[in-house]
Design an enzyme around this catalytic site. Structure first.
Site, mmCIF file in Angstrom:
data_model
loop_
_atom_site.group_PDB
_atom_site.id
_atom_site.type_symbol
_atom_site.label_atom_id
_atom_site.label_comp_id
_atom_site.label_asym_id
_atom_site.label_seq_id
_atom_site.Cartn_x
_atom_site.Cartn_y
_atom_site.Cartn_z
ATOM 1 N N ARG A 55 -0.579 -1.910 -7.182
ATOM 2 C CA ARG A 55 -0.632 -3.539 -5.428
ATOM 3 C C ARG A 55 -0.881 -4.000 -5.994
ATOM 4 O O ARG A 55 -1.748 -5.814 -6.335
ATOM 5 C CB ARG A 55 -1.499 -2.956 -4.424
ATOM 6 C CG ARG A 55 -1.695 -3.620 -3.622
ATOM 7 C CD ARG A 55 -2.084 -3.419 -2.186
ATOM 8 N NE ARG A 55 -2.876 -4.113 -1.666
ATOM 9 C CZ ARG A 55 -2.051 -5.121 0.097
ATOM 10 N NH1 ARG A 55 -0.730 -4.913 0.074
ATOM 11 N NH2 ARG A 55 -3.095 -5.394 0.881
ATOM 12 N N LYS B 234 -1.930 -2.581 7.905
ATOM 13 C CA LYS B 234 -3.611 -2.374 8.442
ATOM 14 C C LYS B 234 -4.075 -3.646 9.019
ATOM 15 O O LYS B 234 -3.178 -4.853 9.063
ATOM 16 C CB LYS B 234 -4.041 -3.010 7.046
ATOM 17 C CG LYS B 234 -5.714 -2.482 6.757
ATOM 18 C CD LYS B 234 -6.364 -2.896 5.528
ATOM 19 C CE LYS B 234 -7.846 -1.858 5.314
ATOM 20 N NZ LYS B 234 -8.494 -2.189 4.099
ATOM 21 N N ARG C 131 0.396 -1.177 0.003
ATOM 22 C CA ARG C 131 0.103 -0.290 -0.113
ATOM 23 C C ARG C 131 0.895 1.485 -0.161
ATOM 24 O O ARG C 131 1.918 1.095 0.340
ATOM 25 C CB ARG C 131 -0.450 -0.239 0.984
ATOM 26 C CG ARG C 131 -2.304 -1.327 0.986
ATOM 27 C CD ARG C 131 -2.819 -0.958 2.087
ATOM 28 N NE ARG C 131 -3.576 -1.914 2.515
ATOM 29 C CZ ARG C 131 -3.582 -3.388 2.721
ATOM 30 N NH1 ARG C 131 -2.730 -3.322 3.477
ATOM 31 N NH2 ARG C 131 -4.334 -4.516 3.034
#
Length: 229
Positions: free
Chosen positions: A180, A71, A46
């Site tokens: 990604r 995350k 990310r």
């Protein structure tokens, strides 16, 4: 409406670039933004994870990156492309000069994650914790108002990527995050299993990773269209 019915609704498929489209965009980019975009694609990062990389997060010898507190607030490891080793060594040589200048000028160390700033108050001044992509300018820490060096802002690479995509005449509405998506899809097309891709992406749920099976050009069952037989 039943929760099961809602969960079975098809998700919007992500935009994915072909390998040739990725190559055509990266060939137009250069310098630090090329490094960032290449790393995002090569490691499935990310953009915020890329920006928050520290020097110690790159393992040149073993060929992997450590993504800290990603995350879900979990650390994970992903790929560090061998093709980027030499460009990154050159890049870090220049970054080291910035780090040493900050030390000579008495600038406060970079911000530290979590409680580490209290446990190790001087760690932010160490080379290993310095940003891989530091900002060119000093700025006030939004929490403490201390003047220090932050990492680069996402708009820098986002703007350059958009310009390169347009110049490469790629019509898909791709953003930096599309790299990604492309990383995951291209690994599945190359025959890597879902669990491996899930771990590299840092997905907590395998269902999240499975969406890429719907955009991979190579069917997961290896089925060939009768028109191609």
């Amino acid at each position: 409406m039943d929760a099961t019915v809602r969960s079975n609704r098809p998700r919007t498929l992500p935009v994915v670039l072909s390998r040739e489209e990725v190559r055509s965009i990266l060939e137009i980019m250069n310098g630090v933004t090329w490094l960032m975009a290449s790393l995002i694609y090569g490691g499935g990062l990310r953009i915020d994870a890329c920006l928050k990389l520290r020097i110690k997060d790159i393992d040149f010898d073993r060929g992997f990156l450590t993504v800290r507190s990603g995350k879900g607030n979990k650390d994970r490891q992903t790929l560090f492309p061998k093709n980027l080793a030499e460009p990154f060594r050159n890049h870090l040589s220049g970054i080291r000069i910035i780090h040493e200048e900050d030390r000579r000028n008495g600038i406060e160390g970079v911000s530290m994650p979590g409680a580490l700033a209290y446990k190790y108050p001087d760690a932010g001044k160490e080379w290993g914790w310095f940003w891989v992509f530091p900002s060119a300018n000093l700025s006030a820490d939004p929490v403490t108002n201390t003047i220090r060096r932050h990492h680069m802002y996402p708009t820098t690479v986002q703007k350059t990527f958009k310009q390169a995509r347009e110049k490469a005449r790629v019509v898909k509405q791709a953003s930096v995050h599309t790299l990604r998506h492309s990383f995951a899809t291209h690994l599945l097309e190359a025959g890597y299993d879902l669990r491996t891709v899930q771990e590299l992406l840092g997905h907590a749920n395998l269902q999240t990773t499975m969406i890429y099976t719907h955009v991979a050009t190579k069917n997961m069952l290896g089925v060939v269209s009768p028109l191609d037989m």
